[in-house]
Design an enzyme around this catalytic site. Structure first.
Site, PDB file in Angstrom:
ATOM      1  CB  CYS A   1      46.952  12.631  12.026  1.00 11.88           C
ATOM      2  SG  CYS A   1      47.243  11.930  13.641  1.00 11.88           S
TER       3      CYS A   1
ATOM      4  NE  ARG B   1      44.035  11.979   6.889  1.00 13.98           N
ATOM      5  CZ  ARG B   1      44.246  10.993   6.055  1.00 13.98           C
ATOM      6  NH1 ARG B   1      43.396  10.768   5.081  1.00 13.98           N
ATOM      7  NH2 ARG B   1      45.303  10.222   6.166  1.00 13.98           N
TER       8      ARG B   1
ATOM      9  CD1 TRP C   1      41.446   8.699  15.829  1.00 12.97           C
ATOM     10  CD2 TRP C   1      43.334   7.531  15.636  1.00 12.97           C
ATOM     11  NE1 TRP C   1      41.178   7.398  16.175  1.00 12.97           N
ATOM     12  CE2 TRP C   1      42.311   6.658  16.066  1.00 12.97           C
ATOM     13  CE3 TRP C   1      44.610   7.008  15.438  1.00 12.97           C
ATOM     14  CZ2 TRP C   1      42.525   5.301  16.310  1.00 12.97           C
ATOM     15  CZ3 TRP C   1      44.820   5.661  15.680  1.00 12.97           C
ATOM     16  CH2 TRP C   1      43.784   4.820  16.107  1.00 12.97           C
TER      17      TRP C   1
ATOM     18  CG  ASN D   1      48.836  10.835   8.940  1.00 18.06           C
ATOM     19  OD1 ASN D   1      48.482  10.121   9.869  1.00 18.06           O
ATOM     20  ND2 ASN D   1      48.444  10.644   7.696  1.00 18.06           N
ATOM     21  N   GLY D   2      51.234   9.507  11.101  1.00 22.84           N
ATOM     22  CA  GLY D   2      51.875   8.200  10.983  1.00 22.84           C
ATOM     23  C   GLY D   2      52.389   7.739  12.335  1.00 22.84           C
TER      24      GLY D   2
ATOM     25  CD  GLU E   1      28.886  -3.151   8.623  1.00 23.07           C
ATOM     26  OE1 GLU E   1      29.907  -3.715   9.017  1.00 23.07           O
ATOM     27  OE2 GLU E   1      28.832  -1.926   8.431  1.00 23.07           O
TER      28      GLU E   1
ATOM     29  CE  LYS F   1      28.817   0.616  10.766  1.00 16.12           C
ATOM     30  NZ  LYS F   1      29.561   0.359   9.582  1.00 16.12           N
TER      31      LYS F   1
ATOM     32  CD  GLU G   1      31.575   2.080  13.369  1.00  9.88           C
ATOM     33  OE1 GLU G   1      31.090   1.508  12.404  1.00  9.88           O
ATOM     34  OE2 GLU G   1      32.659   2.668  13.305  1.00  9.88           O
TER      35      GLU G   1
ATOM     36  CG  HIS H   1      28.141 -24.430  20.305  1.00  8.80           C
ATOM     37  ND1 HIS H   1      28.098 -25.738  20.711  1.00  8.80           N
ATOM     38  CD2 HIS H   1      27.486 -24.385  19.114  1.00  8.80           C
ATOM     39  CE1 HIS H   1      27.476 -26.473  19.799  1.00  8.80           C
ATOM     40  NE2 HIS H   1      27.094 -25.671  18.814  1.00  8.80           N
TER      41      HIS H   1
ATOM     42  CE  LYS I   1      34.062   7.277   6.001  1.00  3.51           C
ATOM     43  NZ  LYS I   1      33.049   6.294   6.404  1.00  3.51           N
TER      44      LYS I   1
HETATM   45  C1  F6R Z   1      33.129   0.883  10.452  1.00  2.00           C
HETATM   46  C2  F6R Z   1      34.198   1.380   9.620  1.00  2.00           C
HETATM   47  C3  F6R Z   1      35.512   0.714   9.706  1.00  2.00           C
HETATM   48  C4  F6R Z   1      36.153   0.629   8.307  1.00  2.00           C
HETATM   49  C5  F6R Z   1      37.577   0.068   8.411  1.00  2.00           C
HETATM   50  C6  F6R Z   1      38.208  -0.119   7.046  1.00  2.00           C
HETATM   51  O1  F6R Z   1      31.970   1.628  10.270  1.00  2.00           O
HETATM   52  O2  F6R Z   1      34.021   2.311   8.892  1.00  2.00           O
HETATM   53  O3  F6R Z   1      35.419  -0.545  10.282  1.00  2.00           O
HETATM   54  O4  F6R Z   1      35.355  -0.193   7.513  1.00  2.00           O
HETATM   55  O5  F6R Z   1      38.357   0.931   9.174  1.00  2.00           O
HETATM   56  O6  F6R Z   1      38.259   1.092   6.371  1.00  2.00           O
HETATM   57  P1  F6R Z   1      38.444   1.142   4.801  1.00  2.00           P
HETATM   58  O7  F6R Z   1      37.215   0.583   4.194  1.00  2.00           O
HETATM   59  O8  F6R Z   1      38.638   2.589   4.499  1.00  2.00           O
HETATM   60  O9  F6R Z   1      39.651   0.310   4.474  1.00  2.00           O
END
Ligand code: F6R
Length: 588
Positions: free
Chosen positions: A2, A27, A71, A95-96, A461, A465, A468, A484, A583
């Site tokens: 948010c 956000r 969000w 927000n929260g 990773e 990617k 998501e 396994h 984000k």
């Molecule tokens: C994946 C992604 C998330 C962030 C995670 C931590 O692409 O961006 O998994 O890595 O939410 O976010 P930060 O790095 O901002 O603590």
């Protein structure tokens, strides 16, 4: 999680709020709304979807207003649950997460009050309205004293339409004086302008914005002073006419690696950080998501090169695991945003238990930077796409630089980090071929990424990617673990991506490749060894430049980032704004 924005001043509020919300859209983007008042009439416009859905509200008249991009946490995505929320004379954005909202709501319902949404935020509007008797600041303070959880609030009353009141607890909030008014927002770029004076609110603090006066109050209600924060106007400049930010941000990786090396060489903060590191016998790392994978990469390098025991913990687990923080523990918190609630909570706990905290963070003035004993800024610049790409590579080069320095102090020869920017540029050029892999992924039921050691970290990773942004179920796995259990999931045409960058264990990973191939998997390879590209099991491959195997994720992740991007686009998704994600994850 948010974004909130507020304005009170000489200009019409609606365009200011809408412009601010565009900059906060990272956000959350489930639903959006603004409320503006011209002193007489209150107008609230709310829509499901992104900020563009309320473009029609630009012409709403009024010089005070608040806005929100959501969000969803409490309550589904609906116009009723979108902010702003109002009750009687009170209008607010939040927000929260309010953890005792159910109990508070139960008491309010018992008093006969009616609710129009499923949100915890509406409960706050009721508490403030009930506490209001002509003093908005006092009412907000009294309401906040009943709340458990996290909040950043911007509130106004139709009875006092020339005033905004803000409060913060565990959710970021910036307040400031701009040229033609007073502003509030979840993040600096939403309100940054030339000569603006911006301040951060700390947990438990309040701000009152009235006329052209900006006052700050402690949790106890005492007036307090604040220092302005410095900001870079360009940081908010993320205009770009290309198709997707994610693709642009992958292209920026070489530049980011270059800038990171320069910064490490010149920044005195790094030398302070290194002094602490050099004395440490034990490292704990806390992080979430992609940043957690950076932590795994550091563990692999730190232990293999420097022989310093390093533990990596998912922050949301660490905070509830009653962690052992041995004397002299260095805790490294890794976060792009510096606002991740779980990482912040883990840091608070570790500090309480005596750890020295170093934060590896990309966003300046973020909450984590204020908690840590030392801050090491990564040089990714602003990352707009929700999926982390260049910030991961920036974290890796910063973390590997730490390993390199610890090694030099211990008299151990560490592999050199030079030349990685050039090799990253070469990798991007070569990896474009992964676009041709996408037909195998677009219609797949699931996909698997395998590797050993540092290659496993890259596999994790790559898998994150892909899932998501393409919404394709995917797993990253230790190559040796496949047999396994997970091998049972391999069926004809299941795509399996293997990463092989360490000569001594390459054949071991190839064993897993053969096991998967025998069950019908289609094998894709990311490697720096030409001979494996020619193996009969391999359908397609990317031959990346050779680099020290302990640092290889910095390059091997690039084709995986591109694969996720092209698969997402081919599946008709918006890779920059994947569903259900945001984000900056400022809630638990
Ligand atoms: C994946 C992604 C998330 C962030 C995670 C931590 O692409 O961006 O998994 O890595 O939410 O976010 P930060 O790095 O901002 O603590």
């Amino acid at each position: 999680m948010c974004g909130i924005v507020g304005y009170i001043g000489k200009k019409q509020a609606a365009p200011v709020l809408i412009e601010g919300l565009y900059k906060l859209e990272y956000r959350g983007y489930d639903s959006v709304g603004i409320a503006v008042s011209d002193g007489e009439e209150l107008r609230i416009v709310k829509r499901i979807g992104r900020v563009k859905e309320i473009e029609c509200a630009r012409r709403e008249r009024g010089t005070v207003g608040i806005g929100h991009t959501r969000w969803a946490t409490n309550g589904g995505v609906s116009v009723e649950n979108a902010h702003p929320h109002s009750y009687k004379n009170i209008v607010l954005v939040h927000n929260g997460i309010i953890e005792n909202a159910e109990k508070l709501k139960y008491d309010l319902l018992a008093k006969g009050e009616k609710f129009y949404s499923e949100t915890d935020s509406e409960v706050i509007a009721h508490l403030i309205a009930d506490a209001y008797s002509g003093d908005l600041l006092g009412a907000v303070m009294r309401a906040c004293s009943q709340l458990t959880g996290s909040y950043a609030l911007a509130v106004f009353s139709t009875d006092e339409p020339r005033m905004l009141v803000c409060a913060r607890m565990h959710s970021p909030l910036i307040v400031g004086k701009a040229k033609e008014g007073l502003v509030v927002a979840s993040d600096i770029p939403a309100v940054a302008e030339k000569d603006a004076r911006l301040y951060t609110l700390n947990d438990g603090e309040f701000a009152k914005l009235e006329g052209d006066e900006l006052l700050f109050f402690s949790a106890a209600g005492r007036r307090i002073g604040k220092d302005t924060i410095e900001f870079d106007l360009n940081e908010g400049c993320v205009e770009w006419n290309g198709r997707h930010f994610m693709r642009k941000e992958i292209d920026e990786i070489p530049k980011v690696l270059q800038a990171s090396r320069l910064e490490i060489e010149n920044d005195s903060c790094f030398s302070d950080f290194y002094k602490v590191l050099c004395q440490t016998e034990y490292i704990q790392i806390v992080a979430c998501g992609t940043a957690y994978h950076s932590g795994l990469c550091l563990k692999s390098a730190m232990e293999r090169i420097c022989r310093v025991p390093t533990e990596v913990c998912i922050a949301s687990e660490y905070r509830y695991s009653d962690p052992i923080v041995a004397k002299g523990t260095l805790l490294i918190a890794i976060s792009q945003s510096g606002e991740t609630a779980d990482t912040i909570a883990a840091v608070r706990l570790a500090k309480k238990r005596g750890a020295y905290v170093a934060a590896v963070v990309n966003v300046r003035y973020s909450s984590l930077t204020r908690l840590a004993d030392v801050v090491l800024y990564t040089q990714a610049g602003r990352e707009v796409a929700v999926a982390a790409t260049k910030s991961f590579n920036a974290q890796l080069i910063a973390l590997y630089s730490i390993a390199e320095t610890v090694a030099s102090v211990k008299g151990v020869k560490a592999p050199s980090l030079t030349g990685l920017a050039r090799k990253a540029a070469e990798t991007i050029a070569i990896s474009e071929t992964v676009r041709s892999w996408t037909p195998y992924f677009v219609g797949a039921k699931s996909a698997y990424f395998i590797g050993r050691g540092a290659d496993m970290c890259a596999a994790l990773e790559g898998s994150l990617k892909l899932k998501e942004i393409s919404y394709l179920p995917s797993e990253g796995y230790a190559a040796g673990e496949l047999k396994h259990g997970t091998l049972a999931l391999i069926e004809p045409y299941t795509p399996v991506v293997a990463i092989i960058t360490r000569r001594d264990i390459a054949q071991k990973t190839m064993n897993a490749v053969r096991e998967a191939y025998s069950r019908g998997a289609v094998i894709f390879l990311v490697t720096c060894f030409k001979e494996f590209c020619d193996e009969k099991e391999v359908t397609a491959s990317v031959l990346i430049p050779k680099c020290p195997p302990d640092y290889s994720p910095i390059l091997s992740v690039i084709p995986l980032q591109l694969l996720a991007y092209y698969t997402s686009v081919a599946r008709g998704n918006d890779p920059d704004k994947p569903r259900n994600l945001a984000k900056s994850v400022t809630v638990e």
